[in-house]
Design an enzyme around this catalytic site. Structure first.
Site, short mmCIF file in Angstrom:
data_model
loop_
_atom_site.label_atom_id
_atom_site.label_comp_id
_atom_site.label_asym_id
_atom_site.label_seq_id
_atom_site.Cartn_x
_atom_site.Cartn_y
_atom_site.Cartn_z
N LEU A 1 21.52 41.42 73.98
CA LEU A 1 22.62 42.11 73.65
C LEU A 1 21.81 43.38 73.21
CD1 LEU A 1 25.35 40.15 71.66
CD2 LEU A 1 25.47 41.77 73.66
N ASP A 2 22.22 44.80 73.61
CA ASP A 2 21.75 45.78 73.13
C ASP A 2 21.82 45.92 71.72
OD1 ASP A 2 20.66 46.34 75.85
OD2 ASP A 2 22.65 47.86 76.17
N PRO A 3 21.15 46.87 71.01
CA PRO A 3 21.35 47.12 69.69
C PRO A 3 22.67 47.72 69.21
CG PRO A 3 18.92 47.81 70.02
CD PRO A 3 19.75 47.40 71.29
N ALA B 1 25.46 46.96 70.57
CA ALA B 1 26.31 45.84 70.82
C ALA B 1 26.18 44.75 69.94
CB ALA B 1 26.03 45.07 72.30
#
Length: 324
Positions: free
Chosen positions: A51-53, A55
């Site tokens: 999960l991207d930062p 998100a």
């Protein structure tokens, strides 16, 4: 002259299980994993998909023997809630990039019938071009590294599947227009690319400003714990928050073997039995009742695929005895 305080060495220990984490904004998946691993003093850990930062949301973390099954969640369908800001495009497709263009947004794009028609257009098997700002590799180098150097690399479209897609107007300021997106999708789907493609179809452009994963492989937010709440727990209660190793195997058929057969299976030998053809089964020993690993059944043979070690099984049984 002052001397730095000595670093306290964390005494690691075998920990087996799954922690369902509600990942916070601002941390990468690996940063969240390392924090939870440190709080549990665990020897071995892994997460189940990045999960991207920017998100937040559901991120199952695997410890010990559970890491052997973490890849199963990589293939699982994911459900997200997202907000796309219309009329603005960026270099990254999200709010972290530099603005590329700004344009007026026709209020008519928010008409329910137009959003419903667009949702139908994007539902099903579709082609999606991976973004430059992604971890996909070309010639051993991540695409985002090329992007940082200002190099655009040609990317072939990939087939993904959108199982469900809903869109509705989202609250925004008087000068901005946004839509809320809820999507259930296959692995490999980039939600910021989906937002960009939706904006392109609406004729005004768009970029992602919020993203939250609310479900992965049937695991929802209601079962997750936040990192601050987990950190606030006493150490014994942190261990109690771990779910069993087979939590990620809920969709697998179960086969139970008696002691002698279990021992042979655990040593890697195929076993014969009255089982139907099954692509994936969770295999357990009868006495003691313990997960042995994963396998599949072909032509009446139970074939081992991913096995726990005898030491891991013993440690899991000891943990269960202490917690009961």
């Amino acid at each position: 002259m002052t001397t730095a305080a000595p670093r306290i060495r964390v005494q690691r220990r075998p920990v087996h299980g799954v922690l369902l984490l509600d990942k916070p904004l601002g941390l990468s998946s690996n940063q969240a994993l390392q924090k939870a691993k440190w709080l549990l003093r665990a020897e071995k850990a892994g997460h189940t998909g990045t999960l991207d930062p920017m998100a937040s949301g559901v991120l199952p973390l695997c410890f010990g023997a559970a890491t052997k099954f973490s890849a199963l969640q990589l293939d699982a369908p994911k459900r997200y809630e997202a907000v796309a800001l219309l009329g603005v495009t960026t270099t990254t497709g999200d709010a972290e990039g530099q603005v590329l263009s700004r344009g007026a947004v026709d209020p008519g794009v928010l008409a329910p019938e137009r959003l419903a028609a667009l949702a139908r257009r994007f539902t099903g098997r579709i082609q999606q071009v991976p973004p430059m700002h992604s971890a996909l590799k070309r010639d051993g180098k991540a695409l985002y590294e090329y992007a940082r150097e200002g190099v655009e690399v040609e990317r072939a479209p990939r087939e993904i599947e959108i199982f469900e897609l809903k869109m509705a107007p989202a609250p925004a300021s008087e000068a901005q227009t946004a839509i809320k997106i809820e999507v259930l999708c296959s692995k490999g789907t980039y939600i910021r690319t989906l937002a960009e493609d939706i904006g392109r179809q609406l004729g005004c452009g768009a970029h992602l400003v919020a993203l939250r994963r609310i479900e992965t492989g049937g695991i929802g937010l209601e079962r997750c714990v936040t990192l601050p709440a987990f950190e606030a727990l006493p150490e014994a209660e942190r261990l109690a928050r771990l779910l069993p190793v087979d939590t990620l195997l809920a969709g697998h058929e179960r086969i139970t073997l008696e002691a002698a057969e279990a021992g042979r299976f655990l040593s890697g030998l195929r076993r014969r039995g009255p089982w139907p053809e099954l692509a994936a089964v969770a295999v357990y020993g009868e006495q003691p009742a313990a997960l042995l690993g994963l396998g599949h059944v072909r032509a009446g043979e139970l074939v081992p695929d991913r096995l726990l070690s005898p030491i891991e099984i013993q440690q899991i049984l000891q943990e269960e005895a202490l917690s009961s």
